[in-house]
Design a protein around this motif. Structure first.
Motif, PDB file in Angstrom:
ATOM      1  N   LEU A  33       0.830  -1.198   0.000  1.00 15.07           N
ATOM      2  CA  LEU A  33       0.000   0.000   0.000  1.00 15.07           C
ATOM      3  C   LEU A  33       0.870   1.256   0.000  1.00 15.07           C
ATOM      4  CD1 LEU A  33      -2.703   1.416   0.148  1.00 15.07           C
ATOM      5  CD2 LEU A  33      -2.738   0.992   2.609  1.00 15.07           C
ATOM      6  N   ALA A  34       1.918   1.247   0.822  1.00 18.98           N
ATOM      7  CA  ALA A  34       2.824   2.397   0.869  1.00 18.98           C
ATOM      8  C   ALA A  34       3.446   2.654  -0.497  1.00 18.98           C
ATOM      9  CB  ALA A  34       3.921   2.161   1.910  1.00 18.98           C
ATOM     10  N   ALA A  35       3.885   1.586  -1.164  1.00 25.32           N
ATOM     11  CA  ALA A  35       4.516   1.736  -2.481  1.00 25.32           C
ATOM     12  C   ALA A  35       3.530   2.284  -3.505  1.00 25.32           C
ATOM     13  CB  ALA A  35       5.073   0.389  -2.942  1.00 25.32           C
ATOM     14  N   ALA A  36       2.278   1.813  -3.447  1.00 24.69           N
ATOM     15  CA  ALA A  36       1.268   2.280  -4.403  1.00 24.69           C
ATOM     16  C   ALA A  36       0.982   3.761  -4.210  1.00 24.69           C
ATOM     17  CB  ALA A  36      -0.012   1.464  -4.241  1.00 24.69           C
ATOM     18  N   VAL A  37       0.857   4.201  -2.958  1.00 23.83           N
ATOM     19  CA  VAL A  37       0.556   5.609  -2.694  1.00 23.83           C
ATOM     20  C   VAL A  37       1.729   6.491  -3.102  1.00 23.83           C
ATOM     21  CG1 VAL A  37       0.058   7.301  -0.884  1.00 23.83           C
ATOM     22  CG2 VAL A  37      -1.074   5.069  -0.845  1.00 23.83           C
ATOM     23  N   ARG A  47      -2.845  14.358  -9.945  1.00 22.58           N
ATOM     24  CA  ARG A  47      -3.027  15.543  -9.108  1.00 22.58           C
ATOM     25  C   ARG A  47      -3.889  15.268  -7.877  1.00 22.58           C
ATOM     26  NH1 ARG A  47      -3.265  16.927 -14.326  1.00 22.58           N
ATOM     27  NH2 ARG A  47      -5.556  17.069 -14.425  1.00 22.58           N
ATOM     28  N   CYS A  48      -4.461  14.064  -7.811  1.00 27.71           N
ATOM     29  CA  CYS A  48      -5.205  13.650  -6.620  1.00 27.71           C
ATOM     30  C   CYS A  48      -5.258  12.127  -6.577  1.00 27.71           C
ATOM     31  CB  CYS A  48      -6.630  14.222  -6.626  1.00 27.71           C
ATOM     32  SG  CYS A  48      -7.563  13.920  -5.102  1.00 27.71           S
ATOM     33  N   VAL A  49      -5.157  11.579  -5.376  1.00 23.32           N
ATOM     34  CA  VAL A  49      -5.237  10.132  -5.160  1.00 23.32           C
ATOM     35  C   VAL A  49      -6.491   9.825  -4.348  1.00 23.32           C
ATOM     36  CG1 VAL A  49      -4.192   8.150  -3.979  1.00 23.32           C
ATOM     37  CG2 VAL A  49      -2.757   9.731  -5.294  1.00 23.32           C
ATOM     38  N   VAL A  50      -7.241   8.822  -4.765  1.00 21.75           N
ATOM     39  CA  VAL A  50      -8.379   8.329  -3.996  1.00 21.75           C
ATOM     40  C   VAL A  50      -7.987   6.982  -3.415  1.00 21.75           C
ATOM     41  CG1 VAL A  50     -10.779   7.556  -4.054  1.00 21.75           C
ATOM     42  CG2 VAL A  50     -10.077   9.529  -5.421  1.00 21.75           C
ATOM     43  N   LEU A  51      -8.087   6.856  -2.093  1.00 19.87           N
ATOM     44  CA  LEU A  51      -7.780   5.601  -1.411  1.00 19.87           C
ATOM     45  C   LEU A  51      -9.083   4.943  -1.009  1.00 19.87           C
ATOM     46  CD1 LEU A  51      -5.707   3.682  -0.160  1.00 19.87           C
ATOM     47  CD2 LEU A  51      -5.707   5.140   1.885  1.00 19.87           C
ATOM     48  N   THR A  52      -9.307   3.735  -1.519  1.00 19.26           N
ATOM     49  CA  THR A  52     -10.569   3.052  -1.282  1.00 19.26           C
ATOM     50  C   THR A  52     -10.329   1.572  -1.023  1.00 19.26           C
ATOM     51  OG1 THR A  52     -12.791   2.708  -2.196  1.00 19.26           O
ATOM     52  CG2 THR A  52     -10.948   2.583  -3.744  1.00 19.26           C
ATOM     53  N   ALA A  53     -11.405   0.843  -0.766  1.00 19.92           N
ATOM     54  CA  ALA A  53     -11.291  -0.590  -0.488  1.00 19.92           C
ATOM     55  C   ALA A  53     -12.560  -1.294  -0.935  1.00 19.92           C
ATOM     56  CB  ALA A  53     -11.049  -0.830   1.002  1.00 19.92           C
ATOM     57  N   ALA A  86       3.100   2.910   5.550  1.00 14.18           N
ATOM     58  CA  ALA A  86       1.836   3.183   4.854  1.00 14.18           C
ATOM     59  C   ALA A  86       1.217   4.499   5.318  1.00 14.18           C
ATOM     60  CB  ALA A  86       0.860   2.029   5.076  1.00 14.18           C
ATOM     61  N   PHE A  87       1.204   4.716   6.627  1.00 16.60           N
ATOM     62  CA  PHE A  87       0.637   5.968   7.142  1.00 16.60           C
ATOM     63  C   PHE A  87       1.441   7.158   6.634  1.00 16.60           C
ATOM     64  CE2 PHE A  87      -0.751   3.603  11.278  1.00 16.60           C
ATOM     65  CZ  PHE A  87      -1.565   2.769  10.528  1.00 16.60           C
ATOM     66  N   ALA A  88       2.782   7.026   6.687  1.00 15.65           N
ATOM     67  CA  ALA A  88       3.651   8.119   6.232  1.00 15.65           C
ATOM     68  C   ALA A  88       3.479   8.367   4.736  1.00 15.65           C
ATOM     69  CB  ALA A  88       5.107   7.812   6.558  1.00 15.65           C
ATOM     70  N   ALA A  89       3.269   7.298   3.963  1.00 15.23           N
ATOM     71  CA  ALA A  89       3.098   7.454   2.520  1.00 15.23           C
ATOM     72  C   ALA A  89       1.864   8.287   2.205  1.00 15.23           C
ATOM     73  CB  ALA A  89       2.989   6.085   1.856  1.00 15.23           C
ATOM     74  N   VAL A  90       0.791   8.063   2.957  1.00 16.97           N
ATOM     75  CA  VAL A  90      -0.428   8.854   2.751  1.00 16.97           C
ATOM     76  C   VAL A  90      -0.160  10.311   3.118  1.00 16.97           C
ATOM     77  CG1 VAL A  90      -2.813   9.201   3.519  1.00 16.97           C
ATOM     78  CG2 VAL A  90      -1.964   6.886   3.086  1.00 16.97           C
ATOM     79  N   TYR A  91       0.472  10.523   4.249  1.00 22.57           N
ATOM     80  CA  TYR A  91       0.744  11.888   4.694  1.00 22.57           C
ATOM     81  C   TYR A  91       1.689  12.608   3.736  1.00 22.57           C
ATOM     82  CZ  TYR A  91       2.000  15.746   7.814  1.00 22.57           C
ATOM     83  OH  TYR A  91       2.211  16.991   8.343  1.00 22.57           O
ATOM     84  N   ASP A  92       2.747  11.907   3.313  1.00 25.24           N
ATOM     85  CA  ASP A  92       3.786  12.515   2.475  1.00 25.24           C
ATOM     86  C   ASP A  92       3.454  12.509   0.989  1.00 25.24           C
ATOM     87  OD1 ASP A  92       5.444  13.042   4.659  1.00 25.24           O
ATOM     88  OD2 ASP A  92       6.406  11.074   4.544  1.00 25.24           O
ATOM     89  N   CYS A  93       2.357  11.866   0.607  1.00 24.49           N
ATOM     90  CA  CYS A  93       2.002  11.812  -0.814  1.00 24.49           C
ATOM     91  C   CYS A  93       2.076  13.214  -1.406  1.00 24.49           C
ATOM     92  CB  CYS A  93       0.600  11.231  -0.984  1.00 24.49           C
ATOM     93  SG  CYS A  93       0.095  11.008  -2.702  1.00 24.49           S
ATOM     94  N   GLU A  94       2.684  13.341  -2.549  1.00 22.17           N
ATOM     95  CA  GLU A  94       2.944  14.660  -3.132  1.00 22.17           C
ATOM     96  C   GLU A  94       1.675  15.403  -3.525  1.00 22.17           C
ATOM     97  OE1 GLU A  94       6.031  14.662  -6.128  1.00 22.17           O
ATOM     98  OE2 GLU A  94       6.917  12.854  -5.232  1.00 22.17           O
ATOM     99  N   LEU A 112      -4.562   5.457   8.362  1.00 27.33           N
ATOM    100  CA  LEU A 112      -4.649   5.855   6.959  1.00 27.33           C
ATOM    101  C   LEU A 112      -5.532   7.086   6.771  1.00 27.33           C
ATOM    102  CD1 LEU A 112      -5.087   2.311   5.351  1.00 27.33           C
ATOM    103  CD2 LEU A 112      -3.003   3.700   5.372  1.00 27.33           C
ATOM    104  N   VAL A 113      -6.752   7.045   7.314  1.00 22.38           N
ATOM    105  CA  VAL A 113      -7.663   8.169   7.088  1.00 22.38           C
ATOM    106  C   VAL A 113      -7.256   9.393   7.896  1.00 22.38           C
ATOM    107  CG1 VAL A 113      -9.552   6.609   6.527  1.00 22.38           C
ATOM    108  CG2 VAL A 113      -9.360   7.489   8.852  1.00 22.38           C
ATOM    109  N   GLY A 114      -6.633   9.166   9.069  1.00 20.20           N
ATOM    110  CA  GLY A 114      -6.178  10.292   9.862  1.00 20.20           C
ATOM    111  C   GLY A 114      -5.099  11.096   9.169  1.00 20.20           C
TER     112      GLY A 114
END
Length: 275
Positions: A33-37, A47-53, A86-94, A112-114
Motif C-alpha cells: 500500500l505504501a509503495a502504491a501511494v 493531481r489527486c489520489v483516492v484511497l478506497t477498499a 503506509a501511514f507516512a506514505a499517505v501523509y507525504d504523498c505529493e 490511513l484516514v487520519g
C-alpha cells in the motif's frame, strides 16, 4: 486481490485495497500500500489520489492471525514498520489523498484516514481504535486528527467507535453519502482537486504539511515504542490469542472487556480491528 491502482480519469489515481475477508493487512500488504501511494504521488500526471477498499469495510487493521502464527517478534516488528510506512506514505504523498470509507474503519484504518487530506464516508461507516482490547497501542496520533482531544482519549480508553455523521459534525469528514454513492462522491471531490494546476497543488500539499502543529511520523513512532513494551511484558500475546481463539479463556483484567469478535468475520462495529 491485494493493492491495485487505476486511473479512471485524467489527473486521478484510485488505489484499491482488496484483502478478504475484512481488509486486515498482512505485513507485506502495508508495504504494498505504501509503495502504491508513493508511486501515484510521484506520477507527474496525477493531481489527486483516492484511497478506497472493496468489501464490507474499509480497513480492519493488522492481520493478527499472521502475528500469532509467526514465532518471535518478526511479524510484530514488520507490522509496526509496515504501518509506519503506509501511514507516512499517505501523509507525504505529493498530492492530496481522498479516503473513501465504507463500513468499519478501525486500527490501522484510522492511521490511513487520519493522515489523508480529505475523507468521504458512507452513511454506515464507523471509526475507532480497539487497540486496548487487542493488547496493542498506537494511532492515537491519527485519531486526534479526527476528533477533539478529550473525545479522542475517551474513545481510545473505551475502544468505542464513532459514526461518519459524528465525524462530519466535528468537521473531519467532508461528506456522508449512501454506500452506493461513495465511489462517485469521492471521485467528485477528487475531480475538483485534480482540476487545479499540478505544480500548485503539490506546493499546497507541502506547505500545509509544513505548518502542521504535530509531526505525525515522530508522534506515531513514539506510540509504537509502548506497543513493543506491551509485547515484551507478555500481555499483548494473551489478548491476541484470545482474539484469534475466541473460545479460549479471555485474559484477566480489572474491568470487564467488550466482547471480542470472531477474526474470521468482519469486525464487530463496536470493536473494530487492530493496528
Amino acid at each position: 486481490m491485494g493493492v491495485s491502482t487505476t486511473s479512471p480519469e485524467e489527473g486521478i489515481a484510485v488505489i484499491t485495497v482488496d484483502v478478504p475477508p475484512v481488509n486486515a493487512l498482512p505485513v507485506q500488504g502495508w508495504y504494498d500500500l505504501a509503495a502504491a501511494v508513493r508511486g501515484a504521488g510521484a506520477d507527474p500526471g496525477v493531481r489527486c489520489v483516492v484511497l478506497t477498499a472493496t468489501g464490507r469495510g474499509f480497513n480492519a487493521g493488522a492481520d493478527i492471525k499472521e502475528m500469532q502464527r509467526t514465532e518471535g517478534y518478526t511479524a510484530l516488528v514488520g507490522t509496526n514498520r509496515g504501518c509506519y510506512e503506509a501511514f507516512a506514505a499517505v501523509y507525504d504523498c505529493e498530492v492530496p489523498v481522498v479516503a473513501a470509507v465504507q463500513g468499519f474503519c478501525v486500527g490501522g484504518g484510522i492511521g490511513l484516514v487520519g493522515n489523508a487530506d480529505s475523507i468521504v464516508a458512507s452513511d454506515d461507516a464507523t471509526f475507532g481504535l480497539p487497540e486496548l482490547d487487542r493488547g496493542a497501542l498506537g494511532a492515537a496520533t491519527h485519531l486526534a486528527r479526527l476528533v477533539p482531544q478529550h473525545l479522542m482519549r475517551t474513545l481510545y480508553y473505551t475502544s468505542r467507535t464513532v459514526t461518519a455523521d459524528e465525524l462530519h459534525r466535528h468537521g473531519s469528514v467532508w461528506r456522508v453519502v449512501p454506500r452506493e454513492r461513495l465511489h462517485a462522491a469521492a471521485l467528485e471531490l477528487a475531480r475538483e482537486i485534480a482540476a487545479k494546476d499540478g505544480l500548485l497543488i503539490r506546493l499546497a500539499k507541502a506547505s500545509i504539511n509544513g505548518i502542521d502543529p504535530v509531526d505525525v511520523r515522530r508522534s506515531y513512532r513514539f506510540e509504537q515504542g509502548f506497543t513493543f513494551e506491551a509485547n515484551l511484558s507478555g500481555v499483548s500475546d494473551r489478548y491476541r490469542e484470545a482474539f484469534v481463539s475466541p473460545r479460549s479463556s479471555k485474559p484477566s483484567r480489572s474491568s470487564k472487556p467488550s466482547p471480542l469478535s470472531d477474526p474470521s468475520e468482519p469486525p464487530d462495529p463496536s470493536q473494530g480491528g487492530s493496528r
